[in-house]
Write an enzyme that holds these catalytic residues in place. Structure first.
Site, PDB file in Angstrom:
ATOM      1  N   ASP A 198       0.827  -1.118   0.085  1.00  0.00           N
ATOM      2  CA  ASP A 198       0.201  -0.265   0.007  1.00  0.00           C
ATOM      3  C   ASP A 198       1.004   0.822  -0.286  1.00  0.00           C
ATOM      4  O   ASP A 198       1.082   2.518   0.906  1.00  0.00           O
ATOM      5  CB  ASP A 198      -1.294   0.143   1.286  1.00  0.00           C
ATOM      6  CG  ASP A 198      -1.610   1.248   1.061  1.00  0.00           C
ATOM      7  OD1 ASP A 198      -2.459   1.831  -0.508  1.00  0.00           O
ATOM      8  OD2 ASP A 198      -2.116   1.698   1.626  1.00  0.00           O
ATOM      9  N   ASP A 216       1.499   1.054   8.264  1.00  0.00           N
ATOM     10  CA  ASP A 216       0.670   0.620   7.577  1.00  0.00           C
ATOM     11  C   ASP A 216       1.304  -0.536   6.978  1.00  0.00           C
ATOM     12  O   ASP A 216       1.191  -0.660   5.269  1.00  0.00           O
ATOM     13  CB  ASP A 216      -0.247   1.656   6.851  1.00  0.00           C
ATOM     14  CG  ASP A 216      -1.076   2.531   7.529  1.00  0.00           C
ATOM     15  OD1 ASP A 216      -1.325   2.060   8.782  1.00  0.00           O
ATOM     16  OD2 ASP A 216      -1.655   2.975   6.842  1.00  0.00           O
TER      17      ASP A 216
END
Length: 271
Positions: A198, A216
């Protein structure tokens, strides 16, 4: 996007006793960017103590938080990421306490400093080269498109795909239509590297034109390099198409594989 748009002050949430002791004396703010079904809190303002981040979730989100904890501990040996301070999980709930990576997000910097956008994009390309240079054989995690397609199918069947959040190119599409369009682009020649999964502007932190780390990391794993290239390319389109071209050139992919680019953009819609 202002700081006020990104987070809001809040009260502390109930925590297991061992975690509650670790965060005594902190002020709390809830993150409003990219929570993906869980809750993300910034803990700050404690004299002499660094800022921390706490992720919390139940059900499937608890599993995602567990995945991120394991990947952060592995990835820390290769690139700068948050340090895991504590992790607790029950059968249906998980808490992950991490250090804060210093700096501002690449999104914040691109928005605030248009004169420095080329320098920022060059740093993002350089950091991605560093990540993709990690030997594939060293990575214990798989995130290739076969694996992620299976996860996407599960999300479609469970009604979890947010069709109202599709990119402009697919506005008004159903998840089933995106799925069918992806199938038409297969098969794709493999080009596996260690990917972030991501690699967006909100997940890269920077200071003085240099990347200080990524966050993340729950999707880290071996996948096609376009998994990362497509997401950042798409993010940069919000600012200027010339930045998209510069990013790919600086990374080393001046000749774009359009099939892979479109496939991974559609795959990302499922998550």
């Amino acid at each position: 996007m202002t700081d006020e748009d990104r987070e809001e002050a809040c009260n502390a949430i109930p925590l297991p006793a061992t975690l509650a002791t670790l965060v005594e004396g902190y002020a709390w703010a809830r993150d409003k960017v990219g929570e993906s079904g869980g809750a993300v809190h910034r803990l700050h303002g404690k004299r002499g103590a660094p800022d921390l981040f706490l992720k919390h979730g139940r059900g499937a989100v608890a599993g995602d938080i567990t995945d991120e904890m394991v990947r952060l501990r592995w990835l820390a040996g290769h690139v700068p990421v948050p340090e895991v301070q504590a992790f607790l999980a029950t059968q249906d709930e998980a808490w992950l306490l991490m250090t804060a990576v210093p700096g501002q997000t690449a999104y914040q910097l691109l928005e605030a400093h248009p004169e420095a956008r080329a320098e920022i994009v060059d740093a993002l390309a350089g950091f991605l080269q560093r990540l993709h240079a990690i030997p594939v054989g060293d990575c214990p995690f798989t995130s290739d498109h076969a694996y992620r397609l299976a996860r996407a199918r599960e999300r479609i069947d469970a009604g979890l795909v947010d069709e109202d959040d599709f990119d402009t190119e697919r506005e008004g599409w159903t998840a089933a239509q995106v799925w069918e369009a992806m199938q038409k682009l297969l098969p794709l020649p493999p080009d596996p590297v260690v990917t972030h999964g991501d690699y967006s502007l909100d997940n890269i932190l920077m200071i003085d034109g240099q990347v200080t780390g990524c966050i993340d990391a729950g999707r880290v794993g071996v996948a096609d390099r376009y998994q990362d290239l497509a997401i950042l390319w798409n993010c940069l389109g919000e600012f200027d198409a010339s930045l998209q071209t510069r990013f790919l050139e600086r990374y080393g992919s001046a000749v774009v594989n359009e099939r892979k680019l479109q496939f991974h953009l559609m795959l990302d819609e499922m998550f």
